[in-house]
Design a protein around this motif. Sequence first.
Motif, PDB file in Angstrom:
ATOM      1  N   ALA A  70      -9.447 -25.981  -9.703  1.00  0.00           N
ATOM      2  CA  ALA A  70      -8.038 -26.157 -10.091  1.00  0.00           C
ATOM      3  C   ALA A  70      -7.899 -27.392 -10.986  1.00  0.00           C
ATOM      4  CB  ALA A  70      -7.152 -26.294  -8.854  1.00  0.00           C
ATOM      5  N   LEU A  71      -8.580 -28.466 -10.599  1.00  0.00           N
ATOM      6  CA  LEU A  71      -8.517 -29.694 -11.404  1.00  0.00           C
ATOM      7  C   LEU A  71      -9.114 -29.475 -12.786  1.00  0.00           C
ATOM      8  CD1 LEU A  71      -9.486 -32.323  -8.683  1.00  0.00           C
ATOM      9  CD2 LEU A  71      -7.451 -32.462 -10.123  1.00  0.00           C
ATOM     10  N   GLN A  72     -10.280 -28.828 -12.807  1.00  0.00           N
ATOM     11  CA  GLN A  72     -10.953 -28.619 -14.091  1.00  0.00           C
ATOM     12  C   GLN A  72     -10.137 -27.714 -15.011  1.00  0.00           C
ATOM     13  OE1 GLN A  72     -14.830 -27.373 -12.913  1.00  0.00           O
ATOM     14  NE2 GLN A  72     -15.707 -29.409 -13.264  1.00  0.00           N
ATOM     15  N   ARG A  95       8.515 -23.107  -6.111  1.00  0.00           N
ATOM     16  CA  ARG A  95       8.902 -21.815  -5.538  1.00  0.00           C
ATOM     17  C   ARG A  95       8.096 -21.512  -4.274  1.00  0.00           C
ATOM     18  NH1 ARG A  95       9.549 -15.906  -8.215  1.00  0.00           N
ATOM     19  NH2 ARG A  95       9.598 -14.848  -6.207  1.00  0.00           N
ATOM     20  N   ALA A  96       6.801 -21.784  -4.333  1.00  0.00           N
ATOM     21  CA  ALA A  96       5.942 -21.517  -3.174  1.00  0.00           C
ATOM     22  C   ALA A  96       6.376 -22.365  -1.976  1.00  0.00           C
ATOM     23  CB  ALA A  96       4.488 -21.809  -3.534  1.00  0.00           C
ATOM     24  N   LEU A  97       6.770 -23.603  -2.215  1.00  0.00           N
ATOM     25  CA  LEU A  97       7.209 -24.462  -1.106  1.00  0.00           C
ATOM     26  C   LEU A  97       8.521 -23.960  -0.519  1.00  0.00           C
ATOM     27  CD1 LEU A  97       6.329 -28.025  -2.512  1.00  0.00           C
ATOM     28  CD2 LEU A  97       5.116 -26.718  -0.748  1.00  0.00           C
ATOM     29  N   VAL A  98       9.465 -23.618  -1.383  1.00  0.00           N
ATOM     30  CA  VAL A  98      10.754 -23.112  -0.901  1.00  0.00           C
ATOM     31  C   VAL A  98      10.551 -21.831  -0.088  1.00  0.00           C
ATOM     32  CG1 VAL A  98      12.918 -22.042  -1.684  1.00  0.00           C
ATOM     33  CG2 VAL A  98      12.185 -24.247  -2.638  1.00  0.00           C
ATOM     34  N   ASN A 297       3.771 -33.378 -12.098  1.00  0.00           N
ATOM     35  CA  ASN A 297       2.866 -33.171 -13.237  1.00  0.00           C
ATOM     36  C   ASN A 297       1.996 -31.939 -12.973  1.00  0.00           C
ATOM     37  OD1 ASN A 297      -0.061 -34.082 -12.570  1.00  0.00           O
ATOM     38  ND2 ASN A 297       1.255 -35.653 -11.666  1.00  0.00           N
ATOM     39  N   PRO A 298       1.676 -31.219 -14.065  1.00  0.00           N
ATOM     40  CA  PRO A 298       0.982 -29.935 -13.887  1.00  0.00           C
ATOM     41  C   PRO A 298      -0.343 -30.040 -13.137  1.00  0.00           C
ATOM     42  CG  PRO A 298       1.408 -30.403 -16.231  1.00  0.00           C
ATOM     43  CD  PRO A 298       2.053 -31.488 -15.454  1.00  0.00           C
ATOM     44  N   LEU A 299      -1.059 -31.146 -13.330  1.00  0.00           N
ATOM     45  CA  LEU A 299      -2.360 -31.274 -12.665  1.00  0.00           C
ATOM     46  C   LEU A 299      -2.177 -31.313 -11.146  1.00  0.00           C
ATOM     47  CD1 LEU A 299      -5.367 -31.535 -13.291  1.00  0.00           C
ATOM     48  CD2 LEU A 299      -5.090 -34.017 -13.272  1.00  0.00           C
ATOM     49  N   ALA A 300      -1.258 -32.170 -10.677  1.00  0.00           N
ATOM     50  CA  ALA A 300      -1.019 -32.291  -9.237  1.00  0.00           C
ATOM     51  C   ALA A 300      -0.521 -30.959  -8.661  1.00  0.00           C
ATOM     52  CB  ALA A 300      -0.002 -33.397  -8.972  1.00  0.00           C
ATOM     53  N   CYS A 301       0.396 -30.314  -9.382  1.00  0.00           N
ATOM     54  CA  CYS A 301       0.975 -29.078  -8.851  1.00  0.00           C
ATOM     55  C   CYS A 301      -0.035 -27.929  -8.849  1.00  0.00           C
ATOM     56  CB  CYS A 301       2.234 -28.706  -9.625  1.00  0.00           C
ATOM     57  SG  CYS A 301       3.566 -29.893  -9.318  1.00  0.00           S
ATOM     58  N   ALA A 302      -0.933 -27.915  -9.833  1.00  0.00           N
ATOM     59  CA  ALA A 302      -1.991 -26.890  -9.830  1.00  0.00           C
ATOM     60  C   ALA A 302      -2.884 -27.074  -8.608  1.00  0.00           C
ATOM     61  CB  ALA A 302      -2.818 -26.987 -11.116  1.00  0.00           C
ATOM     62  N   VAL A 303      -3.149 -28.335  -8.253  1.00  0.00           N
ATOM     63  CA  VAL A 303      -3.948 -28.594  -7.052  1.00  0.00           C
ATOM     64  C   VAL A 303      -3.176 -28.158  -5.810  1.00  0.00           C
ATOM     65  CG1 VAL A 303      -4.994 -30.386  -5.610  1.00  0.00           C
ATOM     66  CG2 VAL A 303      -5.274 -30.478  -8.091  1.00  0.00           C
ATOM     67  N   GLY A 304      -1.893 -28.517  -5.739  1.00  0.00           N
ATOM     68  CA  GLY A 304      -1.064 -28.134  -4.589  1.00  0.00           C
ATOM     69  C   GLY A 304      -1.060 -26.626  -4.379  1.00  0.00           C
ATOM     70  N   LEU A 305      -0.938 -25.886  -5.480  1.00  0.00           N
ATOM     71  CA  LEU A 305      -0.959 -24.420  -5.389  1.00  0.00           C
ATOM     72  C   LEU A 305      -2.309 -23.922  -4.894  1.00  0.00           C
ATOM     73  CD1 LEU A 305       0.868 -23.266  -8.642  1.00  0.00           C
ATOM     74  CD2 LEU A 305       1.401 -22.484  -6.317  1.00  0.00           C
ATOM     75  N   ARG A 309      -3.060 -21.653  -1.517  1.00  0.00           N
ATOM     76  CA  ARG A 309      -3.787 -20.376  -1.618  1.00  0.00           C
ATOM     77  C   ARG A 309      -5.029 -20.383  -0.740  1.00  0.00           C
ATOM     78  NH1 ARG A 309      -3.424 -20.529  -7.606  1.00  0.00           N
ATOM     79  NH2 ARG A 309      -1.388 -19.661  -8.039  1.00  0.00           N
ATOM     80  N   GLU A 310      -5.779 -21.469  -0.798  1.00  0.00           N
ATOM     81  CA  GLU A 310      -7.033 -21.538  -0.053  1.00  0.00           C
ATOM     82  C   GLU A 310      -6.767 -21.516   1.451  1.00  0.00           C
ATOM     83  OE1 GLU A 310     -10.121 -21.199  -0.779  1.00  0.00           O
ATOM     84  OE2 GLU A 310     -10.874 -21.735   1.215  1.00  0.00           O
ATOM     85  N   VAL A 311      -5.780 -22.308   1.886  1.00  0.00           N
ATOM     86  CA  VAL A 311      -5.505 -22.378   3.326  1.00  0.00           C
ATOM     87  C   VAL A 311      -5.045 -21.012   3.832  1.00  0.00           C
ATOM     88  CG1 VAL A 311      -3.979 -23.355   5.094  1.00  0.00           C
ATOM     89  CG2 VAL A 311      -4.977 -24.844   3.341  1.00  0.00           C
ATOM     90  N   GLU A 312      -4.159 -20.369   3.072  1.00  0.00           N
ATOM     91  CA  GLU A 312      -3.588 -19.115   3.558  1.00  0.00           C
ATOM     92  C   GLU A 312      -4.546 -17.946   3.413  1.00  0.00           C
ATOM     93  OE1 GLU A 312       0.226 -19.064   1.646  1.00  0.00           O
ATOM     94  OE2 GLU A 312       1.042 -20.530   3.069  1.00  0.00           O
TER      95      GLU A 312
END
Length: 406
Positions: A70-72, A95-98, A297-305, A309-312
């Motif tokens: 995700a970071l790369q 959206r995913a958090l909400v 910032n897009p980098l942080a949010c891409a990691v959050g997403l 995904r990985e956990v679920e």
Amino acid sequence: MQRTSTESGESETPAPSGDFLLPTYADRPLTLVRGEGTAVWDQEGRRYLDFTGGIAVNLLGHAHPALRSALQDQAGKLIHCSNLFYNEPANAFARALVERIGPGGIFFCNSGAEANEALFKFARKFGSATGRYEIITANNSFHGRTLAGISATGQAKVKEGFGPLLPGFTHVPFNDMEAIRDALTPKTVAVHIEGIQGEGGIIPADPGYLLELRQWTRENEVLLLWDGVQCGQFRTGHFQSYTTLLENVPGSDGFLPDGLAMAKSLGAGFPLGAAWIHEDYAHVLGPGSHGCTYGGNPLACAVGLAVLREVESGGWCEHARHVGKRLLDGLGPLKENGRCEDVRGAGVMIGITVREDLPAVRHRLMEAGLLVVPSANQTIRLLPPINVQDREVEEALQILKEHLSR
Ligand SMILES: *Cc1c(COP(=O)(O)O)cnc(C)c1O
């Protein structure tokens, strides 16, 4: 840093030490150089089981491929673009958090203190129309190291020497509804609590207290704000700890706070914080009222997403519940035979109240290859990643059994 030259003309730099860091943190026994899953290695190449999880942060352990990719990927597209513009990862992550919390809106930031700050500003703005600004928090709580954070925190040690503190915070005993009722004044605008006090020593809120508090705050038009920075983001085996705390409790259906602060495991190691505010109040912080340059910032949010995904997709919530049960079962006998005072918690957030000097216990465990986190009230915390392997849990249990109050 001193540089020395060798005969070949190459320069040799001595191993970096912590000499140029401000001494705000005491006693760092190791310099870590690399990690993989639940294991970390120090400069001497010694392996440790990392049950600190970077203090409830490294939800997926070290060097997880999903985080790395995700970071790369995102670093090659767009790292930062400011909040003058929307970006796709932030829109998708909000959206995913909400969807996982409830109807409302998200404010992105970088840390837990900032997430709480957003909630405090929300409460003040909400109360400004009626002249209300007082926020009730709990004794023994922890809400971050900013001035508002230490003013809100119910522990004297974080405040010493930093006065005058921010006015408007009232502290009451945790899990005590009567104390909340007594603290109500015409200026009260919010109650702000952790679901499970983390720094305070893994102290969970009682289900009955939570339900009464929710009803009482509604009746008194007081906001219920939830600091989920440490106890949230899957650590207890559900996305938020109120789901865990209220599981199978009659009358708890649809329980939601009015505001929720998240960080730590949210980015699983990448700095990322977020405040969720219920849709009833989502208009309160309007344009220009709050901001954060790096926030969303897009980098942080891409990691959050990627973390979500990985956990679920990996079924790790169920695994966290299984690990929590195994740790509680495995440590139970230590409590029964008096080798520790108490064991409690859920999922990958477990506290052990020890009978000896905390630094000594921590050091002994480290020598035996297990890293743990100290907290208040004589408690060590076990905060392994959610994907900790069963054999690593057994290894940690073995070390704890051997080294707690021999
Ligand atoms: C760690 C923590 C914070 C502060 O988070 P930072 O990211 O260090 O600012 C706030 N609240 C709770 C409950 C925490 O555990």
